[in-house]
Scaffold this active site. Structure first.
Site, PDB file in Angstrom:
ATOM      1  N   LYS A   1      41.084  28.544 -11.102  1.00  0.00           N
ATOM      2  CA  LYS A   1      40.062  27.510 -11.303  1.00  0.00           C
ATOM      3  C   LYS A   1      38.790  27.812 -10.510  1.00  0.00           C
ATOM      4  CE  LYS A   1      41.480  24.055  -7.856  1.00  0.00           C
ATOM      5  NZ  LYS A   1      41.835  22.637  -7.669  1.00  0.00           N
ATOM      6  N   ASP A   2      38.845  28.761  -9.560  1.00  0.00           N
ATOM      7  CA  ASP A   2      37.652  29.172  -8.814  1.00  0.00           C
ATOM      8  C   ASP A   2      36.889  30.300  -9.498  1.00  0.00           C
ATOM      9  OD1 ASP A   2      38.274  27.378  -6.796  1.00  0.00           O
ATOM     10  OD2 ASP A   2      39.364  28.854  -5.595  1.00  0.00           O
TER      11      ASP A   2
ATOM     12  N   ARG B   1      42.479  17.075   4.287  1.00  0.00           N
ATOM     13  CA  ARG B   1      42.269  15.944   3.384  1.00  0.00           C
ATOM     14  C   ARG B   1      43.439  14.952   3.443  1.00  0.00           C
ATOM     15  NH1 ARG B   1      40.734  18.860  -2.086  1.00  0.00           N
ATOM     16  NH2 ARG B   1      41.557  20.720  -1.043  1.00  0.00           N
TER      17      ARG B   1
ATOM     18  N   ARG C   1      34.900  16.000 -12.020  1.00  0.00           N
ATOM     19  CA  ARG C   1      35.880  15.850 -13.098  1.00  0.00           C
ATOM     20  C   ARG C   1      36.868  14.736 -12.778  1.00  0.00           C
ATOM     21  NH1 ARG C   1      40.970  17.251 -13.063  1.00  0.00           N
ATOM     22  NH2 ARG C   1      40.678  18.453 -11.142  1.00  0.00           N
ATOM     23  N   ARG C   2      37.375  14.721 -11.566  1.00  0.00           N
ATOM     24  CA  ARG C   2      38.327  13.683 -11.176  1.00  0.00           C
ATOM     25  C   ARG C   2      37.648  12.313 -11.098  1.00  0.00           C
ATOM     26  NH1 ARG C   2      40.846  17.694  -6.604  1.00  0.00           N
ATOM     27  NH2 ARG C   2      42.553  18.566  -7.863  1.00  0.00           N
TER      28      ARG C   2
ATOM     29  N   CYS D   1      30.709  23.670 -11.342  1.00  0.00           N
ATOM     30  CA  CYS D   1      30.968  22.574 -10.407  1.00  0.00           C
ATOM     31  C   CYS D   1      30.143  21.331 -10.715  1.00  0.00           C
ATOM     32  CB  CYS D   1      30.684  23.030  -8.979  1.00  0.00           C
ATOM     33  SG  CYS D   1      31.782  24.331  -8.396  1.00  0.00           S
TER      34      CYS D   1
ATOM     35  N   ARG E   1      35.743  17.049   1.525  1.00  0.00           N
ATOM     36  CA  ARG E   1      35.970  18.495   1.535  1.00  0.00           C
ATOM     37  C   ARG E   1      36.982  18.840   2.616  1.00  0.00           C
ATOM     38  NH1 ARG E   1      32.120  21.971   0.146  1.00  0.00           N
ATOM     39  NH2 ARG E   1      33.823  23.483   0.273  1.00  0.00           N
TER      40      ARG E   1
END
Length: 297
Positions: free
Chosen positions: A80-81, A152, A128-129, A239, A146
């Site tokens: 995904k990166d 987190r 997106r979330r 992003c 972040r």
């Protein structure tokens, strides 16, 4: 025995997933591996959301530079990166078996996402979330968050936020499954393109490495990821664009779901399609078709 130098980010998650794959690589291909740890732009900038610092390849640019310079033979990335375009001279040689692609949520109280109290603070830096979860719960406050997975989770447990959204694959690879509250099904939060998958990159034309990586490739994961990346490429996603895609093998078919929205969540588009299980090219073509349908007219 051949010695292979593998470049990777040095975060706990990056090392955990790279090392798990490298152990399999060593045993399957009778090679010896050595790690090269690289700090990327995305690792250095922790005080802003990814959508604010923009750019493509925030977590792989410096790794690709090390690969091109000959400091490493391969690079292990979270798929995904990986942006739509690789650096010239580099190719993806292997996509290992994919981990669970779904998102999960950790709530401080232990309640489900749907049961969070009005005004609860949810930490995530993913547009997106945010746009997907905000549609279901517009009464919640979504805050940029972040840092590595452990950071987190700690911020949630210490009360800085009431909940945090993470990738299921990352928690599994770190052995933190017991710390999640519940899994968010794709109907609620469509995953990121390539989430849960790894990508092993190498210098194009290095036939020795190419042959080794071909032995480690998982065809089903390759097909699913190709479909999702087709969506991303068609919508020119990054992003700063809330895009999600999830491809699944179901009953001999490829089931692809895709979503595109505006950064403020004002214009959601959704498409899905099922086709007989294709090859990589067919999956990519399906993804680009759905992605083209999602783009604003």
């Amino acid at each position: 025995m051949q010695k292979i130098i593998a470049a990777t980010r040095r975060s706990a998650l990056a090392l955990a997933q790279a090392r798990a794959w490298l152990r399999s690589f060593e045993s399957s291909c009778d090679v010896q591996t050595e790690e090269l740890h690289v700090v990327t732009t995305g690792d250095r900038i922790q005080d802003r959301a990814l959508s604010q610092i923009g750019g493509k390849g925030l977590f792989i640019k410096e790794i690709e530079e090390a690969l091109l310079a000959g400091h490493a033979d391969i690079a292990v990335h979270s798929m995904k990166d990986v942006p739509a375009e690789l650096a010239p001279g580099l190719s993806i040689g292997c996509i290992p078996p994919r981990e669970d692609a779904r998102d999960v949520i950790k709530t401080r109280s232990g309640c489900r996402f749907e049961d969070l109290p009005k005004g609860a603070k949810v930490g995530t830096s993913s547009l997106r979330r945010v746009v997907q979860l905000k549609e279901r719960r517009p009464d919640l406050e979504f805050l940029p968050l972040r840092g590595n997975v452990d950071t987190r989770l700690r911020k949630c447990e210490e009360g800085e936020v009431d909940a945090v959204v993470l990738a299921y694959a990352g928690l599994k690879r770190l052995g933190f499954e017991d710390r999640l509250t519940h899994v968010l099904e794709p109907e609620l939060c469509l995953p990121a393109v390539g989430q849960g998958a790894l990508a092993v990159e190498y210098r194009t034309g290095d036939t020795r490495i190419e042959a080794l990586l071909a032995l480690m490739n998982d065809p089903d994961s390759e097909v699913a990821v190709a479909a999702e990346r087709g969506v991303m490429i068609a919508v020119e996603g990054g992003c700063q664009v809330p895009v999600g895609a999830y491809a699944l093998k179901q009953g001999g078919e490829l089931w692809l779901r895709a979503m595109l929205d505006e950064p403020d969540g004002s214009r959601r588009r959704f498409r899905e399609a099922r086709i007989p299980w294709p090859d990589r090219a067919g999956a990519f073509a399906l993804g680009t078709r759905l992605g083209s349908e999602l783009k604003p007219g």
